[in-house]
Design a protein around this motif. Structure first.
Motif, PDB file in Angstrom:
ATOM      1  N   ALA A  20      26.023  40.151  27.738  1.00  0.00           N
ATOM      2  CA  ALA A  20      27.329  40.811  27.861  1.00  0.00           C
ATOM      3  C   ALA A  20      27.730  40.912  29.324  1.00  0.00           C
ATOM      4  O   ALA A  20      28.869  40.601  29.704  1.00  0.00           O
ATOM      5  N   CYS A  21      26.812  41.360  30.162  1.00  0.00           N
ATOM      6  CA  CYS A  21      27.134  41.542  31.576  1.00  0.00           C
ATOM      7  C   CYS A  21      27.488  40.222  32.245  1.00  0.00           C
ATOM      8  O   CYS A  21      28.432  40.144  33.037  1.00  0.00           O
ATOM      9  N   VAL A  22      26.740  39.177  31.911  1.00  0.00           N
ATOM     10  CA  VAL A  22      27.025  37.879  32.516  1.00  0.00           C
ATOM     11  C   VAL A  22      28.393  37.376  32.060  1.00  0.00           C
ATOM     12  O   VAL A  22      29.176  36.850  32.857  1.00  0.00           O
ATOM     13  N   VAL A  24      31.030  39.173  31.167  1.00  0.00           N
ATOM     14  CA  VAL A  24      32.083  39.907  31.875  1.00  0.00           C
ATOM     15  C   VAL A  24      32.169  39.430  33.321  1.00  0.00           C
ATOM     16  O   VAL A  24      33.263  39.259  33.868  1.00  0.00           O
ATOM     17  N   SER A  25      31.000  39.182  33.929  1.00  0.00           N
ATOM     18  CA  SER A  25      31.001  38.700  35.314  1.00  0.00           C
ATOM     19  C   SER A  25      31.760  37.383  35.439  1.00  0.00           C
ATOM     20  O   SER A  25      32.525  37.186  36.378  1.00  0.00           O
ATOM     21  N   VAL A  28      35.402  38.021  35.364  1.00  0.00           N
ATOM     22  CA  VAL A  28      35.877  38.667  36.585  1.00  0.00           C
ATOM     23  C   VAL A  28      35.898  37.680  37.750  1.00  0.00           C
ATOM     24  O   VAL A  28      36.838  37.647  38.537  1.00  0.00           O
ATOM     25  N   LEU A  29      34.845  36.853  37.830  1.00  0.00           N
ATOM     26  CA  LEU A  29      34.701  35.997  39.004  1.00  0.00           C
ATOM     27  C   LEU A  29      35.469  34.684  38.889  1.00  0.00           C
ATOM     28  O   LEU A  29      35.780  34.063  39.899  1.00  0.00           O
ATOM     29  N   TYR A  30      35.780  34.278  37.647  1.00  0.00           N
ATOM     30  CA  TYR A  30      36.423  32.991  37.458  1.00  0.00           C
ATOM     31  C   TYR A  30      37.710  32.826  38.285  1.00  0.00           C
ATOM     32  O   TYR A  30      37.848  31.847  39.021  1.00  0.00           O
TER      33      TYR A  30
ATOM     34  N   PHE B 128      25.915  44.341  38.852  1.00  0.00           N
ATOM     35  CA  PHE B 128      27.035  44.071  37.947  1.00  0.00           C
ATOM     36  C   PHE B 128      28.194  45.026  38.219  1.00  0.00           C
ATOM     37  O   PHE B 128      29.359  44.647  38.177  1.00  0.00           O
ATOM     38  N   ILE B 131      30.114  43.718  41.042  1.00  0.00           N
ATOM     39  CA  ILE B 131      30.896  42.534  40.665  1.00  0.00           C
ATOM     40  C   ILE B 131      32.144  42.956  39.899  1.00  0.00           C
ATOM     41  O   ILE B 131      33.249  42.510  40.184  1.00  0.00           O
ATOM     42  N   PHE B 132      31.966  43.872  38.930  1.00  0.00           N
ATOM     43  CA  PHE B 132      33.105  44.258  38.092  1.00  0.00           C
ATOM     44  C   PHE B 132      34.179  44.971  38.903  1.00  0.00           C
ATOM     45  O   PHE B 132      35.346  44.980  38.532  1.00  0.00           O
ATOM     46  N   TRP B 191      42.555  42.474  34.509  1.00  0.00           N
ATOM     47  CA  TRP B 191      41.524  41.889  35.374  1.00  0.00           C
ATOM     48  C   TRP B 191      41.375  42.708  36.662  1.00  0.00           C
ATOM     49  O   TRP B 191      40.269  42.974  37.112  1.00  0.00           O
TER      50      TRP B 191
END
Lengths: 285, 317
Positions: A20-22, A24-25, A28-30, B128, B131-132, B191
């Motif tokens: 899940a965390c990956v 969402v990351s 977010v990072l895309y 994380f 990052i979020f 986002w």
């Protein structure tokens, strides 16, 4: 080793958590990855349809081209943004420290009411008073100046800054301050030598918030500054977007976005401890 | 201070010292008060000139016909009467409310979900968390221009992805209708803002004593049940705060629509602040713009009042 049922039960949620965390990351990072990769593409590749996933030939051409887009080139606007953000930050730090100390330690008749009035600025956003602000700056001869913009930003960052600094000073026990006074310090040097070091984390939070807010602010900058030579970075992006109508260079624009966004990201990663602490202190009250 | 160098003193000394009539006309207490006023006054001057005066002037200007150049004339409540029947303004209000109603629950649920994910100890959770939170520090303008590219028909990676999955044609223009434009803007804001909601909710969660959820877990409740029945109810004050932040932020939306949809198509995505901007700074009808601002201000004051009420009520629980 043999795996028991309990082991499986405890690893499964853990794996799910990681997945899940990956996920969402990635979400977010895309967009940020797209920003970087797009800005590093050659101009011809940047307008390919369908888009390429990553730059097939790395090129700094877009960043170089930023130097002479618009009438003034990006560096003029970077320095405008730096001037406004640094000016706002310094002025806010100074005024918020003084006022925060005054409100926390040197109470006088009416200081409670004044503090409340300053906090009320929180509730009324400057979008609501932009029309008279525009006329007032005009009457003061500050329209279309970076100084005018700096003063307006300072006004709207002050309440939060004063709030944070007052809390920082209030958390210092009165006995420490008294000891400093006894040792022959004046009120001002007591503040500078004894109290300020304790309040440094609050001061850094104030500075960070102010810097981010004034570096990124768009609405007031759009309205209060109309001379292109004085545009700050966020408004400059609109120039990049409208420059070559029809043949919009998306690589160039993403390079502009990167120049605007990356300083904030770096600053946040370096100082996030203070940023988060200040935010939480401000929100929880 | 005077030249006398104080010896290392016991804490009991200052009282005696303060009582000494060194400056008979200015007691220490009085001096501290004057000092306090002096230290507070620079901030007060700035706030007065650039906040209190414009605040009062907003209401004063709203009672006038006030062009950018030339004389202004008093017109009483005419501007407000005009606003009630102004279809452009009413449309802007309706659109702003639609946007607020659409985005607030999304932000709240997304923020809660992400906060629930990272609400645990350990280095990984902290990484994380960072990052979020990252998109929060990027400005709305930069974020909007980034997403403007992402969603470009044909060129944008998001449009490309949608086409690959067969969700939309390769050249479908997502900015061609107000509804799809609104959805793209909403995606951008989710986002950018979810990280902020996460952090505030997380700080609220961390204030809840761990023993409470632990007790529930020992009693056999799953992590999810414990969250639903123990954490969530105790989180009410933070929830109220986060809710008001996102409602106030949405009511003031401007940057993202100005940049991504330019208010179009056919003025379908003009927000309240956008309409104020157009009235005051495109049409230079400053008096009417001030009246619209005053209306917006009252609405926001109401939101703030509700916030106070919610927070006060939840203090008792």
């Amino acid at each position: 080793m043999k795996t028991t049922l309990a082991d499986v039960r405890s690893t499964l949620p853990r794996a799910a958590w990681w997945i899940a965390c990956v996920c969402v990351s990635v979400l977010v990072l895309y967009p940020l990855a797209v920003m970087v990769s797009q800005s590093l593409k050659k101009p011809s590749e940047a307008t390919e349809n369908p888009p390429t996933l990553y730059p097939h030939g790395l090129s700094l051409e877009n960043y170089r081209a930023l130097g002479n887009t618009g009438q003034f080139g990006i560096w003029q606007h970077v320095s405008n943004s730096l001037l406004v953000a640094a000016g706002t930050t310094l002025l806010t730090m100074l005024l918020a420290t003084l006022a925060g100390y005054g409100f926390a330690k040197l109470r006088f008749r009416g200081s409670g009411v004044l503090f409340f009035i300053i906090l009320a600025t929180f509730m009324i956003p400057f979008q609501a008073i932009i029309t008279p602000l525009f006329s007032i700056l005009h009457d003061m001869g500050l329209s279309d100046t970076l100084l005018g913009l700096t003063l307006v930003y300072t006004t709207f960052q002050l309440p939060f800054g004063i709030f944070l600094m007052r809390n920082s000073f209030a958390s210092v026990p009165a006995s420490i301050e008294e000891a400093a006074l006894v040792d022959g310090c004046g009120l001002v040097s007591a503040m500078a030598r004894v109290l300020l070091p304790v309040a440094i984390p609050g001061l850094i939070s104030t500075a960070l918030f102010t810097f981010f807010a004034s570096w990124n602010e768009f609405f007031a900058a759009l309205i209060l500054v109309t001379d292109e030579s004085k545009f700050t970075l966020p408004v400059t992006l609109t120039v990049l977007a409208s420059n070559q109508l029809g043949t919009l260079n998306w690589g160039l624009m993403q390079a502009g976005v990167a120049v605007t966004a990356i300083p904030c990201i770096v600053l946040y990663l370096l100082l996030q401890r203070y940023y988060v602490a200040g935010l939480v202190a401000g929100a929880v009250k | 201070m005077t030249k006398t160098i104080s010896p290392p003193v016991a804490p009991s000394r200052p009282v005696a010292r303060a009582a000494e009539p060194r400056r008979p006309w200015l007691s220490t207490r009085r001096r501290r008060q004057l000092m306090g006023m002096a230290m507070v006054s620079p901030a007060l001057v700035v706030v007065t000139v650039f906040f209190l005066v414009p605040l009062v002037m907003t209401f004063w200007m709203s009672l006038h016909d006030w062009p950018l150049l030339g004389d202004h004339s008093f017109t009483g409540l005419a501007n407000y009467r005009r606003a009630i029947h102004d279809t452009d303004w009413l449309h802007a209000i309706r659109f702003t409310l639609t946007y607020t109603v659409l985005i607030t629950p999304i932000l709240l649920v997304a923020g809660l979900a992400v906060a629930f994910l990272v609400h645990r100890g350990g280095r990984a959770a902290r990484v994380f968390q960072s990052i979020f939170f990252l998109p929060v520090v990027i400005g709305f303008a930069a974020g909007a221009f980034l997403w403007l590219y992402l969603a470009q028909p044909g060129l944008g990676p998001l449009a490309d992805l949608a086409a690959r999955f067969g969700l939309a044609g390769r050249d479908t223009n997502w900015f061609a209708t107000a509804t799809s434009g609104l959805l793209v803007v909403t995606a951008m804001v989710v986002w950018k803002v979810t990280g902020m909601q996460m952090l505030l909710l997380l700080s609220g969660m961390q204030a809840i004593p761990g023993e409470l959820t632990e007790a529930a877990r020992i009693d056999g409740a799953s992590r999810w049940k414990a969250f639903l029945h123990v954490t969530l109810p105790l989180l009410r004050p933070t929830l109220a705060l986060v809710l008001v932040f996102s409602v106030a932020g949405s009511l003031l939306a401007f940057d993202q629509f100005y940049i991504m949809t330019a208010g179009g198509p056919s003025n379908g995505t003009i927000t309240a602040v956008y309409q104020i901007y157009r009235t005051s700074f495109i049409n230079f009808d400053l008096g009417y713009g001030a009246a619209l601002s005053a209306i917006l201000m009252v609405a926001l004051a109401a939101v703030s009042a509700v916030q106070m009420l919610l927070l006060r009520n939840s203090d008792h629980s």
